[in-house]
Scaffold this motif. Structure first.
Motif, PDB file in Angstrom:
ATOM      1  N   ASP A  56       5.188  -3.960   5.183  1.00  0.00           N
ATOM      2  CA  ASP A  56       3.829  -3.751   5.699  1.00  0.00           C
ATOM      3  C   ASP A  56       3.620  -2.275   6.053  1.00  0.00           C
ATOM      4  O   ASP A  56       2.607  -1.671   5.673  1.00  0.00           O
ATOM      5  CB  ASP A  56       3.579  -4.598   6.956  1.00  0.00           C
ATOM      6  CG  ASP A  56       3.473  -6.090   6.686  1.00  0.00           C
ATOM      7  OD1 ASP A  56       3.287  -6.499   5.517  1.00  0.00           O
ATOM      8  OD2 ASP A  56       3.579  -6.855   7.674  1.00  0.00           O
ATOM      9  N   ALA A  57       4.574  -1.696   6.771  1.00  0.00           N
ATOM     10  CA  ALA A  57       4.474  -0.290   7.181  1.00  0.00           C
ATOM     11  C   ALA A  57       4.500   0.636   5.968  1.00  0.00           C
ATOM     12  O   ALA A  57       3.777   1.641   5.928  1.00  0.00           O
ATOM     13  CB  ALA A  57       5.604   0.059   8.147  1.00  0.00           C
ATOM     14  N   ALA A  69       1.140   0.575   4.390  1.00  0.00           N
ATOM     15  CA  ALA A  69       0.178   1.297   5.228  1.00  0.00           C
ATOM     16  C   ALA A  69       0.284   2.806   5.002  1.00  0.00           C
ATOM     17  O   ALA A  69      -0.702   3.531   5.109  1.00  0.00           O
ATOM     18  CB  ALA A  69       0.405   0.958   6.701  1.00  0.00           C
ATOM     19  N   ALA A  70       1.471   3.272   4.629  1.00  0.00           N
ATOM     20  CA  ALA A  70       1.704   4.698   4.418  1.00  0.00           C
ATOM     21  C   ALA A  70       1.421   5.149   2.991  1.00  0.00           C
ATOM     22  O   ALA A  70       1.286   6.341   2.740  1.00  0.00           O
ATOM     23  CB  ALA A  70       3.147   5.043   4.794  1.00  0.00           C
ATOM     24  N   ARG A  75      -3.004  -3.864  -3.512  1.00  0.00           N
ATOM     25  CA  ARG A  75      -1.924  -2.937  -3.178  1.00  0.00           C
ATOM     26  C   ARG A  75      -0.911  -2.903  -4.308  1.00  0.00           C
ATOM     27  O   ARG A  75      -0.564  -3.930  -4.877  1.00  0.00           O
ATOM     28  CB  ARG A  75      -1.216  -3.373  -1.891  1.00  0.00           C
ATOM     29  CG  ARG A  75      -2.115  -3.352  -0.684  1.00  0.00           C
ATOM     30  CD  ARG A  75      -1.368  -3.733   0.559  1.00  0.00           C
ATOM     31  NE  ARG A  75      -0.905  -5.114   0.454  1.00  0.00           N
ATOM     32  CZ  ARG A  75      -0.256  -5.747   1.403  1.00  0.00           C
ATOM     33  NH1 ARG A  75       0.030  -5.137   2.528  1.00  0.00           N
ATOM     34  NH2 ARG A  75       0.129  -6.996   1.247  1.00  0.00           N
TER      35      ARG A  75
END
Length: 187
Positions: A83-84, A87-88, A4
């Motif tokens: 984290d969110a 994820a996006a 990531r």
């Protein structure tokens, strides 16, 4: 290490963090400004407004990656929020403290590209007044604090340095995007 990728934009107030982030999002929609948790008053755009109790709960759970106080508010980078954001897409985190960069890079596993956006103090003053900030004096004090922060951490390394008085937001975004592409290819 995870594959990531995230971006950290460091710089004093009015150095172009919002403007460069907007240009990144226009370049590729997977880029998005990370909305820090803000406990306090004032501007809410670009933040997730929270309460002191929420902040205490996150701290108790060990989910605060970094928090700082400025302008009478508390601003936090929280693990669930990051984290969110991943994820996006590709989060773009705005910071004005070297300690915050270190806390994020060391405390949240990802490939972070750290970019210094810079402008002189008088440019911060002009930009702040030009956008109608009611707290330009506080932003100039924050510029001074940012300069002191850089001076106190002379060995800080930047993946990219951009002088926003001579580099357009679109060019800065292109350079940042190119940096992430190079880092992905090298991984």
């Amino acid at each position: 290490m995870t594959g990531r990728q995230g971006v950290v934009l460091y710089g004093p107030p009015a150095s172009g963090k919002d403007t460069v982030t907007a240009a990144l999002t226009e370049l590729h929609p997977q880029y998005a400004q990370f909305a820090r948790l803000k406990v306090g008053t004032g501007k809410s755009a670009g933040y997730r407004m929270g309460t002191a109790e929420q902040l205490r709960q996150l701290e108790a759970a060990g989910d605060i990656v970094y928090a700082n106080a400025r302008y009478g508010n508390t601003y936090a980078i929280d693990r669930p929020g990051v984290d969110a954001a991943f994820a996006a897409g590709v989060p773009v985190v705005h910071l004005g403290q070297v300690d915050g960069i270190r806390a994020l890079v060391d405390g949240y596993p990802a490939v972070w590209s750290v970019v210094l956006l810079w402008c002189p103090r008088e440019v911060t003053e002009q930009r702040s007044a030009g956008r109608g900030d009611s707290d330009t004096a506080a932003r100039l004090a924050a510029w001074d604090t940012t300069r002191e922060d850089l001076d106190a951490h002379p060995n800080t390394t930047w993946d990219l340095t951009v002088d926003t008085t001579v580099t357009s937001p679109q060019e800065a975004a292109r350079l940042i995007d190119q940096l992430l592409a190079q880092r992905a290819a090298a991984a």
